[in-house]
Design a protein around this motif. Structure first.
Motif, mmCIF file in Angstrom:
data_model
loop_
_atom_site.group_PDB
_atom_site.id
_atom_site.type_symbol
_atom_site.label_atom_id
_atom_site.label_comp_id
_atom_site.label_asym_id
_atom_site.label_seq_id
_atom_site.Cartn_x
_atom_site.Cartn_y
_atom_site.Cartn_z
ATOM 1 N N GLY A 88 0.928 -0.669 -0.440
ATOM 2 C CA GLY A 88 -0.426 0.167 0.128
ATOM 3 C C GLY A 88 0.998 1.482 0.226
ATOM 4 O O GLY A 88 0.892 2.187 0.642
ATOM 5 N N THR A 129 0.719 -1.468 -4.990
ATOM 6 C CA THR A 129 -0.671 -0.019 -5.123
ATOM 7 C C THR A 129 -1.336 -0.693 -5.623
ATOM 8 O O THR A 129 -0.949 -1.587 -7.050
ATOM 9 C CB THR A 129 -0.170 1.652 -5.423
ATOM 10 N N MET A 174 -3.229 0.656 5.585
ATOM 11 C CA MET A 174 -3.754 -0.437 3.905
ATOM 12 C C MET A 174 -4.632 -0.755 5.462
ATOM 13 O O MET A 174 -5.330 -1.340 4.286
ATOM 14 C CB MET A 174 -1.858 -1.027 3.023
#
Length: 424
Positions: free
Chosen positions: A181, A204, A248
């Motif tokens: 993330g 990501t 995340m």
């Protein structure tokens, strides 16, 4: 509907001054009259019913849609008044029943497979990048900052956050790092350019974040040390000396918490260290705020430590350090909210007034939750072996001191020669 307003708000507002103008035109006052007055107006009768029956969802919807209008003060002032009362918020019986139903059914809405995770991320993070430039710091850190002093600026606090995380990772020269993330790449670039990581892979699910992170890697001259990819954490392969994940885990979802920790263990080297930075709840499991889930972060879930620990234990990972950042995110959100409101006209040109009201409520509501409710940030250090991390916490302060010198470009650097990130 005036009787309904009286019934609801007399149970909530004991101090302060709340003035409500009802759809009938009547003015109602609540509280002890102390402090600056906060005034709201309902535009229609059903808005009153909606708010009383389901405030968790409907307050944000009514404000966003212009059916609840602030006449004195702003929406943050209203939230502060409501939250800062002597007693806990009292919901009517129907509201409490709705809460119990949401808690019981929360498992049904958090099955975040790969495709759904990608859609959820795109909903929020693939917005026009110029929006985030309006209120984030220059490094586009979109997670809780670390305020070493109350007077710290947002930029200083975000730099301190990167430094604090890097120090907790206890990086060794040449370590291979996975950033799950990675956002717009700021932390990965810092780890490679300042903290001395040998190789950083950032993953990501956001197209906008990936494009920005890759561009920044090129412009910084760190392409050989930092690589950013569009990849679900479940698909990552290889072994890493260090794993970091900031902001995340909230998007993993209830069903995937065990999968997340088992995957991280499989990716972590035998002597590796992992740092998980996640928003969480300090007083036990609860359901996701329905307005946030519907409009801001679909599929998101804030875990309690009691939810995380069974999966950490079953994965075989060892919890080596825990830190609770209690009010740091409230300060971060305050700075974001004030910057957003100062440039609200620019945001309205990118989107519209309704969007601006939605984002104002999002930032104000989250700040209130961190300041007055049960929402905090957990930093969990994990390892495969007991002796992977230092025995005392002295190394964190020592590491931060070395990183400060590296950032300043003087003294003993925390990064190998030729690998300092000039923009940090």
């Amino acid at each position: 509907m005036d009787w309904l307003l009286k019934l609801a708000f007399r149970q909530i507002i004991e101090r302060g001054s709340l003035i409500i103008r009802s759809p009938s035109g009547q003015t109602l006052s609540f509280g002890d009259g102390q402090g600056p007055p906060v005034g709201i107006r309902f535009t229609d009768r059903m808005a009153v019913v909606a708010l009383v029956l389901d405030p968790d969802l409907k307050l944000g919807e009514l404000y966003t849609d212009g059916r609840l209008i602030m006449e004195q003060g702003g929406i943050y002032d209203f939230l502060r008044l409501v939250h800062d009362q002597p007693a806990a918020l009292r919901k009517p019986l129907l509201g409490r029943l709705v809460d119990r139903a949401r808690l019981a059914l929360r498992w049904l809405s958090h099955s975040n497979g790969a495709a759904r995770s990608r859609r959820n991320v795109a909903h929020h993070y693939d917005l026009d990048g110029r929006l985030y430039d309006l209120f984030l710091d220059e490094d586009r850190q979109y997670s809780c900052a670390y305020y070493e002093t109350p007077e710290a600026t947002l930029e200083e606090a975000q730099r301190a956050k990167r430094r604090h995380i890097a120090a907790k990772l206890a990086l060794r020269p040449g370590d291979r790092v996975l950033d799950i993330g990675c956002g717009w790449g700021g932390l990965g670039l810092y780890l490679a350019g300042v903290a001395g990581a040998g190789e950083v892979l950032g993953v990501t699910l956001s197209d906008e974040q990936l494009a920005t992170a890759q561009r920044r890697a090129r412009e910084s001259g760190l392409e050989g040390a930092v690589r950013f990819e569009m990849q679900d954490y479940r698909a990552v392969e290889g072994r890493f000396d260090r794993i970091v994940s900031v902001g995340m885990f909230e998007h993993v979802g209830l069903h995937n918490q065990r999968t997340f920790f088992e995957k991280c263990k499989s990716l972590l080297a035998d002597d590796g260290v992992m740092l998980l930075h996640t928003i969480g709840l300090s007083d036990g499991p609860w359901f996701t705020n329905p307005w946030i889930d519907k409009y801001i972060f679909p599929g998101g879930h804030l875990p309690a430590l009691s939810e995380l620990m069974p999966w950490i234990e079953k994965s075989g990972l060892v919890l080596t350090d825990v830190e609770i950042l209690r009010l740091h995110y409230a300060s971060t959100l305050r700075d974001w909210r004030e910057r957003f409101m100062a440039r609200r006209d620019e945001a309205a040109k990118l989107y519209d007034d309704r969007f601006c009201r939605m984002w104002e409520f999002y930032l104000a509501g989250c700040e209130a939750a961190f300041r007055w409710r049960n929402v905090v940030v957990f930093q969990l250090q994990l390892a495969r072996k007991q002796d992977a991390a230092p025995l005392t916490r002295n190394y964190i302060e020592e590491g931060e001191a070395a990183l400060r010198r590296a950032e300043a470009g003087s003294g003993r650097s925390a990064v190998p020669e030729g690998r300092r990130l000039a923009s940090v």
